[in-house]
Write an enzyme that holds these catalytic residues in place. Sequence first.
Site, mmCIF file in Angstrom:
data_model
loop_
_atom_site.group_PDB
_atom_site.id
_atom_site.type_symbol
_atom_site.label_atom_id
_atom_site.label_comp_id
_atom_site.label_asym_id
_atom_site.label_seq_id
_atom_site.Cartn_x
_atom_site.Cartn_y
_atom_site.Cartn_z
ATOM 1 N N ASN A 158 6.070 1.961 -11.317
ATOM 2 C CA ASN A 158 4.976 2.307 -10.418
ATOM 3 C C ASN A 158 5.188 3.732 -9.946
ATOM 4 O O ASN A 158 6.230 4.046 -9.371
ATOM 5 C CB ASN A 158 4.936 1.356 -9.216
ATOM 6 C CG ASN A 158 3.929 1.798 -8.169
ATOM 7 O OD1 ASN A 158 2.894 2.367 -8.495
ATOM 8 N ND2 ASN A 158 4.233 1.542 -6.906
ATOM 9 N N GLY A 159 4.218 4.599 -10.192
ATOM 10 C CA GLY A 159 4.332 5.981 -9.753
ATOM 11 C C GLY A 159 3.881 6.949 -10.821
ATOM 12 O O GLY A 159 3.118 6.603 -11.728
ATOM 13 N N CYS A 209 0.387 0.778 -9.108
ATOM 14 C CA CYS A 209 0.754 -0.408 -9.873
ATOM 15 C C CYS A 209 1.603 -1.331 -9.015
ATOM 16 O O CYS A 209 2.107 -0.942 -7.961
ATOM 17 C CB CYS A 209 1.534 -0.023 -11.130
ATOM 18 S SG CYS A 209 0.648 1.087 -12.237
ATOM 19 N N TYR A 244 -4.311 2.507 2.810
ATOM 20 C CA TYR A 244 -5.241 1.842 1.901
ATOM 21 C C TYR A 244 -4.612 0.828 0.957
ATOM 22 O O TYR A 244 -5.078 -0.293 0.831
ATOM 23 C CB TYR A 244 -5.976 2.908 1.069
ATOM 24 C CG TYR A 244 -6.907 2.367 0.008
ATOM 25 C CD1 TYR A 244 -8.148 1.827 0.349
ATOM 26 C CD2 TYR A 244 -6.561 2.400 -1.339
ATOM 27 C CE1 TYR A 244 -9.009 1.337 -0.622
ATOM 28 C CE2 TYR A 244 -7.423 1.909 -2.322
ATOM 29 C CZ TYR A 244 -8.645 1.382 -1.952
ATOM 30 O OH TYR A 244 -9.493 0.895 -2.909
ATOM 31 N N GLY A 250 -3.390 -3.271 -8.781
ATOM 32 C CA GLY A 250 -3.858 -2.908 -10.113
ATOM 33 C C GLY A 250 -4.634 -4.041 -10.734
ATOM 34 O O GLY A 250 -4.141 -5.165 -10.802
#
Length: 509
Positions: free
Chosen positions: A101-102, A2, A257, A28
């Site tokens: 985020n996570g 995210c 990535y 996202g």
Amino acid sequence: MCGIVGIVGRSPVNQSLYDALLLLQHRGQDAAGIVTCEHEKLHMRKDSGLARDVFSARHMLRLRGNMGIGHVRYPTAGLCSSAEAQPFYVNSPYGIVLAHNGNLTNAAELKQQVFVDDLRHINTESDSEILLNVFAHELQIQNKLRIDEQDIFQAVEGVHRRCRGGYAVVAMIPGFGIIGFRDPYGIRPIIYGRRDTDEGPEYMIASESVALEGCGFRVIADIAPGEAVFIHVDGHLYAKPCAPHAMISPCIFEFVYFARPDSIIDNISVHKARSRMGKKLADKIKRVWRDHDIDAVIPIPDTSRTAALQLASQLNVPYAEGFIRNRYIGRTFIMPGQKVRKKSVRQKLNAIDLEFRRKNVLLVDDSIVRGTTSQQIIQMARDAGARRVYFASAAPPVRYPNVYGIDMPAASELIAHNRSEWEIEQALGCDRLIFQDLPDLIEAVQKKSKSLADRFDTSVFDGVYITGDVTPEYLRALEARRGEAQRERQARYEDDLADEMVIDLYNAP
């Protein structure tokens, strides 16, 4: 994965929040949300879809206020509903909004604690809502009508004591300020910066430096592992370490990535790291395949371009752009459902026959996860007339599930799981397969003279989970839950398609 952002400004922040989400859209594409604070009143807009589709002019006009946070998300296990779009809100105490985020590795245990001990109700399956309620409880037990920065830091200390896993967080308390904090291992990135205006300083906290720079903010620093940064509405900034024995161990897959190449994470240039990956991969080819017959190096757009260009240069082999990418198709790695993912690959990429015809081509990708995309791309190269198709990955084989917020938790979905490199080569259907070695990947990312990282989370490659709490039982339970959720969501997706077909037939002339 995210993207998160928070801004404390001197003027309306809705446009800057929206601009930041566009810059973080690569993190996202499933849902987006913004909450702003006007004096002590909150305004929210969130829904499924890209940021450009979620926010129209009328929504932006309603997002009033000089402070706010935003979020873009991807589905953690298949399709998602707008109910799990972030930010999340809880009214007690003070009214707190949070974006995360996570992934929490002890979410199930925490959910029970929050209900039984904290007397709080969790309304979704999102661990972000759990984290929000843990933070809210740690503030509430201080039993204060008005709080200061020390109370905030004490609450974050409580979050670190209770929560395990990887998490980067922005939270907002109406009329008070914005908080950013990071797990004690620094697995997920988060950075903050400042923009000076005639009215005074403005601050932004975001997942990547590209969001700050794109909105005119000057980077101050990455939030350190276990650290909390609090920005008061009056423009004062406070920072404090809130976890003992913190050690910066960022997820190495960010550099492979996820992150944008123009970002800098923990003082590491993503672009330079990927360039060094290409050089290391070329060195391996020279070492193990001296008599190679590669006629052209062709990247799989977009994230592998930097590594492929450096690899071609080091091998003294022509570099060619052999695939044209349709930029209006989302990343297949985070597409919901395997059937949808398979269908989307040929919609996303088209081969240029002239670059393949009668050539031995080396296709370069950043990594190979499920292998579905790689198999189809290799076949596309053959269909375009390639004599031989070789394949190189700038990362080692992804053999293990990720538990810190990346959508690949099921080992059975990974093409490299329980397979040798030769078996992976056979499964992909290429003529030769080259993987990066893990020590070379680590060395490529961690430039010792500049990197802030003590080590990296490389669990997807070696199965060593940096938090030390991931057991085989946990992974089996996670895979079972994910499989069940995917089946349910895929069934809903197919039902929706069937309904659309019925409507089309009904409306047909």
